[in-house]
Design an enzyme around this catalytic site. Structure first.
Site, PDB file in Angstrom:
ATOM      1  N   TYR A  69     -18.082  16.998 -12.864  1.00  0.00           N
ATOM      2  CA  TYR A  69     -18.402  15.501 -12.835  1.00  0.00           C
ATOM      3  C   TYR A  69     -19.418  14.964 -11.889  1.00  0.00           C
ATOM      4  CZ  TYR A  69     -17.413  10.543 -13.290  1.00  0.00           C
ATOM      5  OH  TYR A  69     -17.898   9.095 -13.605  1.00  0.00           O
ATOM      6  N   LYS A 122      -9.980   6.806 -18.659  1.00  0.00           N
ATOM      7  CA  LYS A 122     -10.427   7.479 -19.742  1.00  0.00           C
ATOM      8  C   LYS A 122      -9.334   7.332 -20.973  1.00  0.00           C
ATOM      9  CE  LYS A 122     -14.163   7.887 -17.315  1.00  0.00           C
ATOM     10  NZ  LYS A 122     -14.278   9.140 -16.403  1.00  0.00           N
ATOM     11  N   ARG A 157       0.801  -1.129   0.082  1.00  0.00           N
ATOM     12  CA  ARG A 157       0.099   0.082  -0.036  1.00  0.00           C
ATOM     13  C   ARG A 157       0.893   1.113  -0.008  1.00  0.00           C
ATOM     14  NH1 ARG A 157      -1.351   1.626   4.703  1.00  0.00           N
ATOM     15  NH2 ARG A 157      -2.082  -0.375   5.208  1.00  0.00           N
ATOM     16  N   ASP A 171      -9.080  19.109 -12.821  1.00  0.00           N
ATOM     17  CA  ASP A 171      -9.462  17.789 -13.595  1.00  0.00           C
ATOM     18  C   ASP A 171      -9.079  17.746 -14.874  1.00  0.00           C
ATOM     19  OD1 ASP A 171     -10.629  15.464 -14.731  1.00  0.00           O
ATOM     20  OD2 ASP A 171     -12.101  15.293 -13.073  1.00  0.00           O
TER      21      ASP A 171
HETATM   22  C1  LIG Z   1     -14.697   9.456 -15.058  1.00  0.00           C
HETATM   23  C2  LIG Z   1     -14.368  10.521 -14.514  1.00  0.00           C
HETATM   24  C3  LIG Z   1     -13.937  10.748 -13.210  1.00  0.00           C
HETATM   25  C4  LIG Z   1     -14.014   9.662 -12.111  1.00  0.00           C
HETATM   26  O1  LIG Z   1     -13.121   8.603 -12.452  1.00  0.00           O
HETATM   27  P1  LIG Z   1     -13.435   7.157 -12.170  1.00  0.00           P
HETATM   28  O2  LIG Z   1     -12.257   6.438 -12.671  1.00  0.00           O
HETATM   29  O3  LIG Z   1     -14.715   6.881 -12.887  1.00  0.00           O
HETATM   30  O4  LIG Z   1     -13.527   7.035 -10.637  1.00  0.00           O
HETATM   31  C5  LIG Z   1     -13.656  12.137 -12.686  1.00  0.00           C
HETATM   32  N1  LIG Z   1     -13.473  13.115 -13.452  1.00  0.00           N
HETATM   33  C6  LIG Z   1     -14.076  13.181 -14.917  1.00  0.00           C
HETATM   34  C7  LIG Z   1     -13.715  14.413 -15.694  1.00  0.00           C
HETATM   35  C8  LIG Z   1     -14.356  12.032 -15.403  1.00  0.00           C
HETATM   36  O5  LIG Z   1     -14.624  11.855 -16.625  1.00  0.00           O
END
Ligand SMILES: *Cc1c(COP(=O)(O)O)cnc(C)c1O
Length: 380
Positions: A99, A196, A47, A171
């Protein structure tokens, strides 16, 4: 090493010094041998640190210009670790089209710990300034945003933050460091859902965080280890493998998105197209200034809302699915899918109409994607 396409291949840690393996090995070990009692070892427990994960963490720091990176089991686990650096009573200003998962984390989980927040349209800088309170500690932005691809001026927001002693958290999931590097524009912390574009093949859920401040890095590391939502070694390896082709994929995603946007804008069954690369897009000028490309996401509205179902179900190559950023083209209807938990009035007020369709342009042959759109439009 300064050029991005080289960095995605050779950044972070490349290969394995002890064996000469060109690919970073998957170190699937939960604990590490200590040669002497109480000595200093690079890894002691899975961890707190793992060499495969660390290679990925160094890579995201290299790509974003950070001093240290952190890999998490999901994007939200990373966001949780970052929001946990704040204290009860602190206030954070978030973008109003945040989000959904981050919105839920903040309002249903973090608020219980005493963290407070407000949501504001970050494209309206006067409103942002007016929202700052004595206990405000950070501004949290997403650009391009989801699903309307609104563009926030990162440099301008970071300037407001700096003038008021706040942190700027960005983000960067939609743009990726290939198109946009928020730390260079004044942000302090950059977050990613690695699920993504960074992973890029719709086969791994993950989160990445980096910062250019050694002090913030210490705090985030403390939370990563204390909360424990770390990415496992197998998934860390998958993400590194995905990132190796990030530059090639992003260029291909963008070219396809631009071609699809061009097709949609001249289609008389379409009411509106959202793509930052279009001159008609409200954020086009800022996007040109802070991004080196416009990304692979587009949204559009059908003139006739009642045809949305028929349209998306008629497609053969575009997959009807949530998520984005994979090599395959995905299509979804925010009002029914990703944004259905937002009450209809609020959704419509923020511009997410029932007829809005979001597309994650994949890297297939554009002729096939256009032909698929064309046959689906013929059916409605
Ligand atoms: C998908 C997403 C998240 C969250 O990520 P996870 O991997 O699903 O926990 C946060 N911000 C944006 C812009 C996203 O598209």
């Amino acid at each position: 090493m300064t050029n991005f396409k080289t960095k995605v291949i050779h950044g972070g840690v490349s290969g394995d010094a002890t064996t000469g393996a060109v690919s970073v090995p998957i170190f699937r070990s939960s604990t590490f041998k200590q040669k002497v009692l109480g000595g200093n070892v690079p890894y002691e427990y899975g961890r707190s640190g793992n060499p495969t994960r660390e290679a990925l963490e160094k890579l995201i720091a290299d790509l974003e210009g950070g001093v240290r990176g952190f890999a998490f089991a999901t994007g939200l686990a990373g966001i949780h670790a970052v929001l946990s650096i704040f204290n009860a009573g602190d206030h954070i200003i978030f973008t109003d089209d945040l989000y959904g998962g981050t919105f839920r984390l903040m309002t249903k989980v973090m608020e219980k710990t005493g963290l407070t927040c407000d949501f504001v349209d970050l494209t309206d800088l006067e409103k942002v300034k007016a929202m700052i309170k004595p206990n405000t500690k950070a501004i949290y932005l997403e650009t391009p945003s989801n699903p309307l691809l609104k563009i926030v001026d990162i440099e301008a927001v970071a300037e407001i933050s700096k003038a008021n002693g706040l942190l700027t958290i960005a983000d960067n999931t939609f743009a990726t460091p290939y198109f946009q590097q928020p730390l260079a524009l004044g942000a302090d912390i950059v977050l990613h859902s690695g699920t993504k574009y960074l992973g890029g093949h719709s086969d791994v859920v993950s989160g990445l965080v980096t910062t250019n401040s050694a002090d913030l890095a210490e705090q985030i590391y403390f939370n990563q280890n204390s909360i424990g939502g770390v990415l496992g070694p197998d998934d860390s390896w998958l993400l590194q493998r995905g990132i190796k082709t990030l530059a090639l994929r992003m260029a291909a995603h963008e070219a396809n998105a631009a071609a699809l946007a061009g097709y949609l804008i001249s289609n008389d069954k379409v009411a509106k197209v959202y793509f930052p690369g279009l001159e008609s897009h409200s954020g086009h000028e800022i996007a040109k200034k802070q991004m080196s490309g416009f990304g692979g996401m587009i949204s559009f509205e059908l003139k006739d809302d009642s045809k949305v179902k028929e349209f998306v179900e008629s497609l053969k190559i575009f997959t009807l699915a949530e998520s984005l950023g994979g090599v395959e083209s995905l299509i979804e209807v925010p009002a029914v899918m990703t944004h259905s938990s937002i009450p209809k009035e609020l959704r419509e007020a923020s511009g997410i109409k029932d007829g809005l369709i979001r597309v994650s342009a994949g890297i297939e042959d554009i002729e096939d994607l256009l032909a698929d759109f064309s046959q689906a439009f013929d059916k409605i």
